[in-house]
Motif scaffolding. Sequence first.
Motif, PDB file in Angstrom:
ATOM      1  N   THR A   1       0.847  -1.192   0.000  1.00 38.76           N
ATOM      2  CA  THR A   1       0.000   0.000   0.000  1.00 38.76           C
ATOM      3  C   THR A   1       0.882   1.241   0.000  1.00 38.76           C
ATOM      4  O   THR A   1       2.025   1.204   0.449  1.00 38.76           O
ATOM      5  CB  THR A   1      -0.929   0.014   1.236  1.00 38.76           C
ATOM      6  OG1 THR A   1      -1.844   1.099   1.129  1.00 38.76           O
ATOM      7  CG2 THR A   1      -0.136   0.183   2.522  1.00 38.76           C
ATOM      8  N   CYS A   2       0.347   2.310  -0.527  1.00 35.31           N
ATOM      9  CA  CYS A   2       1.085   3.571  -0.584  1.00 35.31           C
ATOM     10  C   CYS A   2       0.765   4.383   0.669  1.00 35.31           C
ATOM     11  O   CYS A   2      -0.403   4.556   1.024  1.00 35.31           O
ATOM     12  CB  CYS A   2       0.689   4.346  -1.841  1.00 35.31           C
ATOM     13  SG  CYS A   2       1.704   5.823  -2.138  1.00 35.31           S
ATOM     14  N   GLU A   3       1.796   4.861   1.336  1.00 37.94           N
ATOM     15  CA  GLU A   3       1.611   5.602   2.580  1.00 37.94           C
ATOM     16  C   GLU A   3       2.438   6.881   2.567  1.00 37.94           C
ATOM     17  O   GLU A   3       3.449   6.980   1.868  1.00 37.94           O
ATOM     18  CB  GLU A   3       2.036   4.745   3.780  1.00 37.94           C
ATOM     19  CG  GLU A   3       1.244   3.459   3.941  1.00 37.94           C
ATOM     20  CD  GLU A   3       1.754   2.611   5.089  1.00 37.94           C
ATOM     21  OE1 GLU A   3       2.881   2.887   5.569  1.00 37.94           O
ATOM     22  OE2 GLU A   3       1.033   1.684   5.511  1.00 37.94           O
ATOM     23  N   MET A   4       2.003   7.840   3.365  1.00 34.48           N
ATOM     24  CA  MET A   4       2.763   9.074   3.503  1.00 34.48           C
ATOM     25  C   MET A   4       4.033   8.782   4.305  1.00 34.48           C
ATOM     26  O   MET A   4       4.002   8.053   5.294  1.00 34.48           O
ATOM     27  CB  MET A   4       1.932  10.147   4.217  1.00 34.48           C
ATOM     28  CG  MET A   4       2.586  11.528   4.206  1.00 34.48           C
ATOM     29  SD  MET A   4       1.624  12.790   5.098  1.00 34.48           S
ATOM     30  CE  MET A   4       0.203  12.945   4.019  1.00 34.48           C
ATOM     31  N   GLN A   5       5.151   9.320   3.861  1.00 32.87           N
ATOM     32  CA  GLN A   5       6.403   9.110   4.566  1.00 32.87           C
ATOM     33  C   GLN A   5       6.343   9.744   5.955  1.00 32.87           C
ATOM     34  O   GLN A   5       5.679  10.752   6.173  1.00 32.87           O
ATOM     35  CB  GLN A   5       7.567   9.699   3.770  1.00 32.87           C
ATOM     36  CG  GLN A   5       7.866   8.949   2.486  1.00 32.87           C
ATOM     37  CD  GLN A   5       9.108   9.469   1.795  1.00 32.87           C
ATOM     38  OE1 GLN A   5      10.083   9.839   2.439  1.00 32.87           O
ATOM     39  NE2 GLN A   5       9.076   9.515   0.477  1.00 32.87           N
ATOM     40  N   CYS A   6       7.059   9.119   6.870  1.00 22.55           N
ATOM     41  CA  CYS A   6       6.976   9.507   8.281  1.00 22.55           C
ATOM     42  C   CYS A   6       7.298  10.978   8.532  1.00 22.55           C
ATOM     43  O   CYS A   6       6.671  11.618   9.377  1.00 22.55           O
ATOM     44  CB  CYS A   6       7.920   8.640   9.109  1.00 22.55           C
ATOM     45  SG  CYS A   6       7.453   6.897   9.139  1.00 22.55           S
TER      46      CYS A   6
ATOM     47  N   ASP B   1      18.467  14.809  11.570  1.00 20.99           N
ATOM     48  CA  ASP B   1      17.565  15.521  10.666  1.00 20.99           C
ATOM     49  C   ASP B   1      16.498  16.311  11.414  1.00 20.99           C
ATOM     50  O   ASP B   1      15.777  17.098  10.804  1.00 20.99           O
ATOM     51  CB  ASP B   1      16.876  14.531   9.721  1.00 20.99           C
ATOM     52  CG  ASP B   1      17.860  13.775   8.850  1.00 20.99           C
ATOM     53  OD1 ASP B   1      18.482  14.414   7.995  1.00 20.99           O
ATOM     54  OD2 ASP B   1      18.006  12.562   9.030  1.00 20.99           O
ATOM     55  N   ASN B   2      16.395  16.051  12.732  1.00 24.38           N
ATOM     56  CA  ASN B   2      15.339  16.663  13.541  1.00 24.38           C
ATOM     57  C   ASN B   2      13.978  16.414  12.893  1.00 24.38           C
ATOM     58  O   ASN B   2      13.149  17.312  12.745  1.00 24.38           O
ATOM     59  CB  ASN B   2      15.576  18.169  13.714  1.00 24.38           C
ATOM     60  CG  ASN B   2      14.707  18.765  14.818  1.00 24.38           C
ATOM     61  OD1 ASN B   2      14.420  18.097  15.819  1.00 24.38           O
ATOM     62  ND2 ASN B   2      14.271  19.994  14.642  1.00 24.38           N
ATOM     63  N   ALA B   3      13.791  15.161  12.494  1.00 30.47           N
ATOM     64  CA  ALA B   3      12.558  14.790  11.793  1.00 30.47           C
ATOM     65  C   ALA B   3      12.274  13.313  12.004  1.00 30.47           C
ATOM     66  O   ALA B   3      13.158  12.533  12.373  1.00 30.47           O
ATOM     67  CB  ALA B   3      12.686  15.085  10.302  1.00 30.47           C
ATOM     68  N   CYS B   4      11.029  12.952  11.767  1.00 26.31           N
ATOM     69  CA  CYS B   4      10.605  11.557  11.864  1.00 26.31           C
ATOM     70  C   CYS B   4      10.924  10.880  10.533  1.00 26.31           C
ATOM     71  O   CYS B   4      10.530  11.372   9.474  1.00 26.31           O
ATOM     72  CB  CYS B   4       9.107  11.504  12.153  1.00 26.31           C
ATOM     73  SG  CYS B   4       8.477   9.859  12.541  1.00 26.31           S
ATOM     74  N   MET B   5      11.632   9.774  10.579  1.00 28.33           N
ATOM     75  CA  MET B   5      12.055   9.110   9.357  1.00 28.33           C
ATOM     76  C   MET B   5      11.362   7.758   9.203  1.00 28.33           C
ATOM     77  O   MET B   5      11.094   7.055  10.172  1.00 28.33           O
ATOM     78  CB  MET B   5      13.573   8.915   9.346  1.00 28.33           C
ATOM     79  CG  MET B   5      14.357  10.211   9.539  1.00 28.33           C
ATOM     80  SD  MET B   5      13.980  11.486   8.307  1.00 28.33           S
ATOM     81  CE  MET B   5      14.871  10.863   6.897  1.00 28.33           C
ATOM     82  N   SER B   6      11.079   7.396   7.962  1.00 32.34           N
ATOM     83  CA  SER B   6      10.327   6.177   7.660  1.00 32.34           C
ATOM     84  C   SER B   6      11.127   4.918   7.927  1.00 32.34           C
ATOM     85  O   SER B   6      12.360   4.921   7.895  1.00 32.34           O
ATOM     86  CB  SER B   6       9.899   6.180   6.188  1.00 32.34           C
ATOM     87  OG  SER B   6       9.116   7.286   5.870  1.00 32.34           O
TER      88      SER B   6
ATOM     89  N   LYS C   1       7.660   1.517  13.073  1.00 35.29           N
ATOM     90  CA  LYS C   1       7.405   1.911  11.689  1.00 35.29           C
ATOM     91  C   LYS C   1       8.195   3.158  11.333  1.00 35.29           C
ATOM     92  O   LYS C   1       8.680   3.313  10.213  1.00 35.29           O
ATOM     93  CB  LYS C   1       5.909   2.162  11.495  1.00 35.29           C
ATOM     94  CG  LYS C   1       5.529   2.665  10.128  1.00 35.29           C
ATOM     95  CD  LYS C   1       4.036   2.938  10.053  1.00 35.29           C
ATOM     96  CE  LYS C   1       3.650   3.498   8.704  1.00 35.29           C
ATOM     97  NZ  LYS C   1       2.198   3.776   8.616  1.00 35.29           N
ATOM     98  N   CYS C   2       8.313   4.063  12.290  1.00 33.56           N
ATOM     99  CA  CYS C   2       9.060   5.302  12.099  1.00 33.56           C
ATOM    100  C   CYS C   2      10.016   5.497  13.270  1.00 33.56           C
ATOM    101  O   CYS C   2       9.805   4.945  14.349  1.00 33.56           O
ATOM    102  CB  CYS C   2       8.118   6.502  12.017  1.00 33.56           C
ATOM    103  SG  CYS C   2       6.800   6.356  10.788  1.00 33.56           S
TER     104      CYS C   2
END
Length: 286
Positions: free
Chosen positions: A140-145, A168-173, A161-162
Amino acid sequence: NFVWTASNPAGCVKRCSLLYTDSSSCNGDQSCMWVDALGECREACDQYKLEQYPQMVLSQVRDLCFADTQCRFDRTSTACKRRCEYAHTSQASCTADGDCMWDQVNYRCATHCNLLPGIAECSSNPMCSFDRTANGGNGTCEMQCQFAYPTQAACAAVSPKCAWSTNDNACMSDCAPLNEGQCADNSLCEWWSNECKRRCDVAYADPTSCNTDSRCMWDSTQSLCKKGCTYLTVDTDCNAVAGMCEWVPTRRVCQKRCEAVASTEAACMTNTVDVTSRCSWNVDQQ
């Protein structure tokens, strides 16, 4: 100059192109839509429906919808709808539409990841990734974290999952669903044997689990899981792990240092052929 409409009320109506000559009045009529590329008003995407074409089957009506560059076919509702990039010009109206999402890379409205039907369509959107393991293995296609979970707390709630990246100070997939390009862009992942995997230092936090992965090794001096010496193909990368690895310039390979291979004489002498041919137990340094 006229077109039959099956909408309520059904009947013969004047074409939108003859009714309106400007975008404001055109878009104000829900049965019409303004097409910037043509500079004209046209019938809306929802004209492509079985009621409008009773002589056709659904797949034929769907093909008509697909053929219109302004429209997209919603497989869930079997309705033809206007593509998000044409339906909304502002972030507010875009995000208010459950079928759409604001593309933070291209700064425009786009079809939501979970409505993109296949790998090709999913991969074409920089905010989406295709999870091959989801949906019973059908994917399935999902939005990246990094786009779906903007805060560290929200990211932690969907672990593993994330994962939150402090660099990066970000949530990564999760790495597994990413293609090679997306994998290279994710600081938590690395491309390995035609699939994307979490880096050793991200994937494992203890020596037991670390050493069970053939591509990783546990560095006890730093209490950190690292990529195995033999997989470091550049001398600078090899020398950066000097306590564990050593570069062999004549063979242009990185190998594990003998003292890092084993801590006992028995383990040293019963290791692999490659190790026993170059290592020996030093009694004086016991």
